[in-house]
Design an enzyme around this catalytic site. Structure first.
Site, PDB file in Angstrom:
ATOM      1  N   TRP A 242      52.317  61.459 -18.638  1.00  0.00           N
ATOM      2  CA  TRP A 242      53.676  61.035 -18.967  1.00  0.00           C
ATOM      3  C   TRP A 242      53.808  60.495 -20.385  1.00  0.00           C
ATOM      4  CZ3 TRP A 242      52.210  56.345 -20.320  1.00  0.00           C
ATOM      5  CH2 TRP A 242      51.108  55.801 -19.666  1.00  0.00           C
ATOM      6  N   ASN A 243      52.713  60.389 -21.134  1.00  0.00           N
ATOM      7  CA  ASN A 243      52.846  59.673 -22.415  1.00  0.00           C
ATOM      8  C   ASN A 243      53.489  60.523 -23.511  1.00  0.00           C
ATOM      9  OD1 ASN A 243      50.443  61.176 -22.581  1.00  0.00           O
ATOM     10  ND2 ASN A 243      49.581  59.812 -24.120  1.00  0.00           N
TER      11      ASN A 243
ATOM     12  N   LYS B  70      52.422  71.518 -14.083  1.00  0.00           N
ATOM     13  CA  LYS B  70      52.843  70.322 -13.354  1.00  0.00           C
ATOM     14  C   LYS B  70      52.926  69.157 -14.328  1.00  0.00           C
ATOM     15  CE  LYS B  70      50.760  66.978 -11.268  1.00  0.00           C
ATOM     16  NZ  LYS B  70      51.677  65.899 -11.721  1.00  0.00           N
TER      17      LYS B  70
ATOM     18  N   GLU C 228      55.066  63.272 -12.631  1.00  0.00           N
ATOM     19  CA  GLU C 228      56.255  63.033 -11.799  1.00  0.00           C
ATOM     20  C   GLU C 228      57.122  61.915 -12.378  1.00  0.00           C
ATOM     21  OE1 GLU C 228      53.317  63.821 -10.680  1.00  0.00           O
ATOM     22  OE2 GLU C 228      53.872  65.703  -9.710  1.00  0.00           O
TER      23      GLU C 228
ATOM     24  N   GLY D 139      44.698  64.058 -19.195  1.00  0.00           N
ATOM     25  CA  GLY D 139      44.864  62.854 -18.384  1.00  0.00           C
ATOM     26  C   GLY D 139      43.627  61.987 -18.444  1.00  0.00           C
ATOM     27  N   SER D 140      43.438  61.197 -17.407  1.00  0.00           N
ATOM     28  CA  SER D 140      42.367  60.206 -17.409  1.00  0.00           C
ATOM     29  C   SER D 140      41.008  60.852 -17.152  1.00  0.00           C
ATOM     30  CB  SER D 140      42.649  59.167 -16.321  1.00  0.00           C
ATOM     31  OG  SER D 140      42.674  59.814 -15.069  1.00  0.00           O
TER      32      SER D 140
ATOM     33  N   GLU E 160      41.235  67.440 -21.427  1.00  0.00           N
ATOM     34  CA  GLU E 160      41.581  66.611 -22.602  1.00  0.00           C
ATOM     35  C   GLU E 160      41.805  65.208 -22.053  1.00  0.00           C
ATOM     36  OE1 GLU E 160      41.759  67.610 -25.733  1.00  0.00           O
ATOM     37  OE2 GLU E 160      41.706  69.782 -25.525  1.00  0.00           O
ATOM     38  N   LEU E 161      40.808  64.336 -22.221  1.00  0.00           N
ATOM     39  CA  LEU E 161      40.824  63.076 -21.464  1.00  0.00           C
ATOM     40  C   LEU E 161      41.057  61.861 -22.373  1.00  0.00           C
ATOM     41  CD1 LEU E 161      37.918  64.093 -19.057  1.00  0.00           C
ATOM     42  CD2 LEU E 161      40.357  64.594 -18.896  1.00  0.00           C
TER      43      LEU E 161
ATOM     44  N   GLU F 273      39.564  52.355 -21.715  1.00  0.00           N
ATOM     45  CA  GLU F 273      40.817  52.545 -22.432  1.00  0.00           C
ATOM     46  C   GLU F 273      41.930  51.728 -21.770  1.00  0.00           C
ATOM     47  OE1 GLU F 273      42.374  56.365 -21.277  1.00  0.00           O
ATOM     48  OE2 GLU F 273      43.234  56.641 -23.260  1.00  0.00           O
TER      49      GLU F 273
END
Ligand code: NAD
Length: 497
Positions: A169-170, A193, A196, A246-247, A268-269, A399
């Protein structure tokens, strides 16, 4: 997790602003405003109001999306790179024409200042353009035969197949655009996706692609229960590649699922970016550059600077400058013109920030400013600067993904490089120096996918962006971002008889 709510809740509908679009999934060529997984509200993080209701895909829609991507791939891959380029350029023209409207949606659902949102939309169009251009130059090669009886030996570069893409979402426009631009330019179809929490702006981007002429089956958009969506799509036989931003935790999980089906995977974390302020640095310039870099998007940036290692004689001046800059930032709704830092993207981020701070303080860290939720309503956390953060606490190792900077002093450059590299992450890293030899040494020795010396701008359309160590592997953007959606095929043609 989804907070499911009833479509019939009148209080929810009353608070919906008219500028936020109706939310829908795009599955097998249809926009679906209802789906079998129920609905969840999308919340404005600046005032906690409900912006809209997001339909959630269940097994029926997920299977339909994957099958649609299989069909879409067969259509889309047949087009020449030039034809795909023409369609993608039309899509980016639409993105630029609608940039203000898309940015307004992004700010409403994610919280960042409108100016940042607008830059995100136009930069995303530039990223897609770069990929579409590069795809015209996806050359194979001819290799001379080593034995008689062979007419040609060709190495072809072909699209890898239908892709499942997951984004956080960032950067709700930039991250989908990186994946969609490269995958579509290479000739792949996609099931995307978005998060949400922030689906509206990605829906608007998908509309641009479809209106520009991408075949409806080549681009599906689903939301749902994230674990269910990812495990279902990754296991689906039609999906050949998975791209995830994401994470680290979820990235590892998805990597295991991909390994089961031997599927190509680009994770890509997260990052825990160090900044080394060297003995010969221009400290004023380092402070001035670090404030917007640290607090942009409320620190919710994977390559955001987090650990500042400052040469000891400069430490007090640097700390003082960073604290003054942090305290001067104007917090507010992203839609207010004078806002410099918006809210965190959702309620869970606030709790997590507080846990990071409280644990560190409990273990002896010192707060130089901030450290708590802001008084105003919405998910605002004060810009925070800390020092004396012990190695053992979470903030030193994990992080925070928020507006927290950690300062420490160092005496020798070797020590600073060692501290910078003592992390399981390796995404962004930065340094300030006026010495050319030091600049080259840092560029050589820091373990990270992107190193910025006297500059934080390492994320650009033409440059590969990706992590080392647990920050991931593979790249997005640049030529490498496009190659990630291709496979090689060797074709040997012999003399018929
Ligand atoms: P997250 O890992 O919780 O979720 C990322 C996306 O994966 C979301 O769309 C989520 O819904 C989805 N997802 C798929 N399967 C899932 C599952 N089994 N469980 C949970 N979610 C699943 O990450 P986040 O908190 O949304 O995003 C922040 C992270 O993203 C940070 O670590 C940040 O550094 C990282 N990030 C990395 C980059 C990069 O380019 N390296 C860019 C931006 C953000």
């Amino acid at each position: 997790m989804a907070h499911t709510c009833s479509l019939a809740n009148p209080a929810v509908f009353k608070s919906m602003p008219s500028t936020y679009p109706a939310l829908a999934l795009h599955v097998a060529g249809q926009w679906l405003t209802q789906a079998s997984g129920g609905v969840r509200p999308v919340i404005n993080p600046a005032d906690e109001s409900v912006l809209g209701l997001l339909p959630l895909a269940g097994q029926t829609e997920l299977a339909a999306a994957a099958e649609s991507a299989r069909r879409g791939f067969l259509q889309w891959r047949r087009l020449s790179a030039l034809e795909r380029f023409t369609i993608l350029r039309r899509a980016t023209d639409l993105m630029r024409t609608r940039a203000k409207q898309i940015a307004a949606v992004l700010t409403l659902e994610q919280g960042k200042p409108l100016a940042e949102a607008l830059r995100e939309v136009t930069l995303s169009a530039d990223i897609i353009d770069f990929q579409a251009e590069e795809a015209k130059r996806l050359y194979g090669r001819m290799v001379p035969p080593r034995v008689p009886g062979i007419l040609s030996q060709t190495v072809l570069r072909q699209p890898v197949g239908p892709v499942a893409a997951f984004t956080p979402w960032n950067f709700p426009v930039n991250l989908p655009s990186r994946k969609l631009g490269s995958a579509l330019a290479a000739g792949c179809s996609v099931v995307i996706k978005p998060a949400e929490e922030t689906p509206g702006s990605c829906i608007e981007i998908v509309r641009c692609f479809l209106e520009a002429g991408v075949p409806p089956d080549a681009l599906n958009l689903v939301c749902g229960d994230p674990a269910e969506v990812s495990s279902t799509l990754i296991a689906h036989e039609a999906i050949r590649k998975v791209s995830f931003t994401g994470s680290v935790t979820v990235g590892k999980l998805l990597g295991e699922q991909c390994a089961r089906g031997v599927k190509r995977y680009t994770p890509e974390l997260g990052g825990h970016a160090p900044v080394i302020v060297c003995e010969d640095a221009d400290v004023g310039f380092a402070i001035k550059s670090s404030i917007p870099a640290k607090f942009r998007n409320a620190g919710q940036v994977c390559a955001s600077p987090i650990r500042f290692y400052v040469h000891r004689p400069h430490f007090d001046a640097f700390a003082d400058g960073l604290v003054k800059g942090a305290q001067a930032l104007k917090l507010g709704a992203g839609s207010d013109a004078d806002t410099q830092m918006g809210p965190l993207a959702h309620a869970g981020r606030l709790d997590d920030m507080q846990r990071f701070v409280d644990e560190a303080v409990g273990m002896g860290a010192r707060l130089l400013c901030g450290g708590k939720r802001s008084q105003r309503s919405g998910y605002f956390f004060e810009p925070t600067v800390m020092t004396d953060v012990p190695d053992g606490c979470r903030l030193a190792r994990e992080e925070p993904f928020g507006p927290i900077a950690v300062l420490a002093a160092f005496d020798a450059l070797d020590e600073a490089i060692g501290l910078a590299n003592a992390s399981r992450y390796g995404l962004g890293a930065y340094a300030f120096t006026r010495d050319l030899v030091t600049a080259h040494r840092l560029g050589e020795e820091i373990e990270a996918g992107m190193v910025g010396i006297n500059h934080f701008g390492v994320s650009q359309p033409a440059l590969p962006f990706g992590g080392w160590k647990e920050s991931g592997h593979g790249q997005e953007m640049g030529l490498e971002g496009l190659l990630a959606y291709t496979d090689l095929k060797t074709v040997v043609v012999g003399v018929p008889s």
